[in-house]
Scaffold this active site. Structure first.
Site, PDB file in Angstrom:
ATOM      1  N   LYS A   1       1.026  -1.020   0.016  1.00  0.00           N
ATOM      2  CA  LYS A   1      -0.397  -0.334  -0.360  1.00  0.00           C
ATOM      3  C   LYS A   1       0.358   1.189  -0.016  1.00  0.00           C
ATOM      4  O   LYS A   1       0.530   2.073  -0.733  1.00  0.00           O
ATOM      5  CB  LYS A   1      -0.811  -0.064   0.999  1.00  0.00           C
ATOM      6  CG  LYS A   1      -2.072  -1.109   0.971  1.00  0.00           C
ATOM      7  CD  LYS A   1      -3.508  -0.973   0.154  1.00  0.00           C
ATOM      8  CE  LYS A   1      -4.224  -1.633  -0.167  1.00  0.00           C
ATOM      9  NZ  LYS A   1      -5.205  -1.781  -0.515  1.00  0.00           N
TER      10      LYS A   1
ATOM     11  N   LYS B   1      -2.927 -10.998  -8.909  1.00  0.00           N
ATOM     12  CA  LYS B   1      -4.704 -11.968  -8.200  1.00  0.00           C
ATOM     13  C   LYS B   1      -6.254 -10.414  -8.975  1.00  0.00           C
ATOM     14  O   LYS B   1      -5.449  -9.472  -9.262  1.00  0.00           O
ATOM     15  CB  LYS B   1      -4.957 -12.008  -6.820  1.00  0.00           C
ATOM     16  CG  LYS B   1      -4.412 -11.091  -5.821  1.00  0.00           C
ATOM     17  CD  LYS B   1      -4.632 -10.847  -4.289  1.00  0.00           C
ATOM     18  CE  LYS B   1      -4.411  -8.887  -4.148  1.00  0.00           C
ATOM     19  NZ  LYS B   1      -5.299  -9.605  -2.306  1.00  0.00           N
TER      20      LYS B   1
ATOM     21  N   LYS C   1     -10.476  -5.716  -6.337  1.00  0.00           N
ATOM     22  CA  LYS C   1     -11.188  -4.558  -6.891  1.00  0.00           C
ATOM     23  C   LYS C   1     -11.128  -3.302  -7.436  1.00  0.00           C
ATOM     24  O   LYS C   1     -11.520  -2.606  -8.323  1.00  0.00           O
ATOM     25  CB  LYS C   1     -12.041  -3.831  -5.429  1.00  0.00           C
ATOM     26  CG  LYS C   1     -12.647  -5.512  -4.554  1.00  0.00           C
ATOM     27  CD  LYS C   1     -13.750  -5.399  -3.718  1.00  0.00           C
ATOM     28  CE  LYS C   1     -13.616  -6.340  -2.735  1.00  0.00           C
ATOM     29  NZ  LYS C   1     -13.165  -6.034  -1.555  1.00  0.00           N
TER      30      LYS C   1
HETATM   31  P1  TYM Z   1     -10.836  -8.307   0.770  1.00  0.00           P
HETATM   32  O1  TYM Z   1     -12.469  -7.593   0.452  1.00  0.00           O
HETATM   33  O2  TYM Z   1      -9.688  -8.092  -0.598  1.00  0.00           O
HETATM   34  O3  TYM Z   1     -11.243  -9.613  -0.089  1.00  0.00           O
HETATM   35  C1  TYM Z   1     -13.175 -10.329   0.435  1.00  0.00           C
HETATM   36  C2  TYM Z   1     -12.392 -12.002   0.340  1.00  0.00           C
HETATM   37  O4  TYM Z   1     -11.935 -12.375  -1.479  1.00  0.00           O
HETATM   38  C3  TYM Z   1     -10.882 -13.011  -0.826  1.00  0.00           C
HETATM   39  N1  TYM Z   1     -10.424 -12.995  -1.832  1.00  0.00           N
HETATM   40  C4  TYM Z   1      -9.300 -13.435  -3.444  1.00  0.00           C
HETATM   41  N2  TYM Z   1      -9.623 -15.175  -2.547  1.00  0.00           N
HETATM   42  C5  TYM Z   1      -9.226 -15.463  -4.487  1.00  0.00           C
HETATM   43  N3  TYM Z   1      -8.347 -14.958  -5.056  1.00  0.00           N
HETATM   44  C6  TYM Z   1      -8.481 -13.883  -5.542  1.00  0.00           C
HETATM   45  N4  TYM Z   1      -7.782 -12.733  -6.212  1.00  0.00           N
HETATM   46  C7  TYM Z   1      -8.774 -12.715  -4.632  1.00  0.00           C
HETATM   47  N5  TYM Z   1      -9.032 -11.604  -3.812  1.00  0.00           N
HETATM   48  C8  TYM Z   1     -10.032 -11.141  -2.610  1.00  0.00           C
HETATM   49  C9  TYM Z   1      -9.687 -12.853   0.259  1.00  0.00           C
HETATM   50  O5  TYM Z   1      -8.726 -13.582   0.665  1.00  0.00           O
HETATM   51  C10 TYM Z   1     -10.680 -12.397   1.262  1.00  0.00           C
HETATM   52  O6  TYM Z   1     -11.946 -13.126   1.863  1.00  0.00           O
HETATM   53  N6  TYM Z   1      -8.882  -7.680   5.122  1.00  0.00           N
HETATM   54  C11 TYM Z   1     -10.113  -8.424   4.046  1.00  0.00           C
HETATM   55  C12 TYM Z   1     -11.631  -8.199   4.731  1.00  0.00           C
HETATM   56  C13 TYM Z   1     -11.539  -7.945   5.842  1.00  0.00           C
HETATM   57  C14 TYM Z   1     -11.395  -8.934   6.765  1.00  0.00           C
HETATM   58  C15 TYM Z   1     -12.020  -9.446   8.453  1.00  0.00           C
HETATM   59  C16 TYM Z   1     -11.735 -10.756   6.077  1.00  0.00           C
HETATM   60  C17 TYM Z   1     -11.876  -7.511   7.428  1.00  0.00           C
HETATM   61  N7  TYM Z   1     -11.385  -7.941   8.364  1.00  0.00           N
HETATM   62  C18 TYM Z   1     -11.798 -10.679   9.468  1.00  0.00           C
HETATM   63  C19 TYM Z   1     -11.422 -11.950   6.994  1.00  0.00           C
HETATM   64  C20 TYM Z   1     -11.999 -11.854   8.955  1.00  0.00           C
HETATM   65  C21 TYM Z   1      -9.962  -7.949   2.924  1.00  0.00           C
HETATM   66  O7  TYM Z   1      -9.584  -6.615   2.700  1.00  0.00           O
HETATM   67  O8  TYM Z   1     -10.701  -8.802   1.943  1.00  0.00           O
END
Ligand code: TYM
Length: 332
Positions: free
Chosen positions: A113, A195, A198
């Protein structure tokens, strides 16, 4: 026997994509029957990139709608917005006292970041893993279904839980990444660079809101190479990714026939992409349509958020009361 507790969240920073679906949402849906699930929209986490306040609500409602359209049932799980649970920032504050600046500065996602947004290295970015630990520990969860990219954050949550327990007394279980078949999924971007995400590689990411023709176009443009030159050759990762997507959306027979063609060096990537595009269109369309319909019904979405927050706050209140007692900030 009481059900095991599960927590997971998705940031409301943009449109959900196949990585979110196969890395996380698909597992939420499978878990909702047998576990005590808390799933939330991580709206506080999204503030690290300073989104326009006017966009926040629509983003949160869209993430919510896309989860429900994918099959999540708000009657079976607690589905809520992170900012509706004040116990989360309270636990975040308590945890911040036992987490060190040095260890946060070393986190690879923080370093990424800093590289991506050098003009906005706010403290929220640095303490991101602490807030994430608070999200999980607030329900004293055992299992956390996430994609591969979140594994390190989970390791930190375990460290913080352990540290709290060592200092104040046994209280938090150590949360583990949950995976079906022992496999955490990573969906790569279709251009083979990193990967699916978003906000990056928008043209190489398939969103759950993409129209049929957009999906077809993106898949037909996916990176391939000249094809295998000898039988049973190892696949480059971007080809493996296309096979993974095929496996996730097409029939086993279809996947098997393209695998055999690859092994025999007579695969035609154009044909494979055409097939994948159709299977993907059929996969995404019902989710997109249902999500669009749900987003028109704000009253329903608000009701779901409210009921989710009630369930989440009930569980959070118990944890906060226990944690305050252990830390010593309870006077009545
Ligand atoms: P975020 O919003 O980036 O993504 C949400 C979920 O999607 C999964 N993910 C992926 N899995 C496989 N391939 C990809 N290309 C890919 N992109 C995203 C992420 O692993 C995630 O499970 N920090 C977290 C959000 C969060 C969270 C938490 C998750 C905040 N607090 C507590 C679990 C528990 C995040 O930014 O995910």
């Amino acid at each position: 026997m009481s059900k095991e507790i599960v927590v997971s969240g998705i940031r409301s920073t943009g449109y959900l994509h196949l990585g979110n679906y196969f890395g996380a949402i698909q597992n939420y849906i499978k878990m909702q029957e047998d576990y005590n699930c808390y799933f939330f929209v991580a709206d506080y986490h999204s503030l690290t990139t300073h989104p326009n306040p006017k966009d926040l609500k629509a983003n949160v409602f869209r993430v919510l709608a896309e989860n429900i359209a994918s099959g999540l049932d708000p009657n079976k799980v607690a589905l809520y917005a992170q900012s509706d649970v004040p116990g989360i920032p309270e636990l975040f504050l308590l945890l911040n006292m036992i987490v060190y600046k040095g260890e946060l500065e070393k986190v690879p996602t923080f370093k990424d970041k800093v590289r991506l947004q050098p003009d906005n290295v706010n403290a929220g970015l640095l303490t991101y893993p602490v807030l994430m630990a608070a999200d999980i520990l607030i329900h004293r969860a055992l299992k956390v279904p996430v994609g591969k990219d979140q594994e390190q954050h989970l390791e930190m949550a375990r460290n913080f839980a352990q540290r709290f327990n060592n200092r104040y007394g046994e209280f938090f279980p150590e949360p583990q990444v949950f995976r079906f078949n022992n496999d955490t999924v990573k969906i790569m971007s279709l251009d083979g660079i990193g990967k699916m995400s978003k906000s990056e590689n928008v043209n190489a990411t398939i969103y759950l809101s993409d129209e049929d023709d957009v999906i077809r176009k993106k898949i037909m443009k996916a990176k391939t190479d000249g094809g295998p030159t000898e039988p049973n050759m190892e696949m480059p990762d971007f080809i493996q990714n296309l096979f993974l997507l095929l496996e996730l959306t097409a029939t086993p027979e279809t996947t098997a026939s393209f695998r055999a063609a690859y092994a025999n060096c007579n695969i035609r990537y154009g044909d494979m992409k055409k097939q994948l595009a159709e299977d993907m269109v059929n996969f995404v369309r019902p989710i997109r349509e249902k999500a669009a319909e749900l987003q028109k019904d704000e009253t329903l979405l608000r009701k779901i958020l409210k009921e989710g927050a009630e369930k989440a706050n009930e569980s959070a209140a118990k944890t906060i009361s226990g944690a305050r007692k252990l830390v010593g900030v309870d006077y009545y």
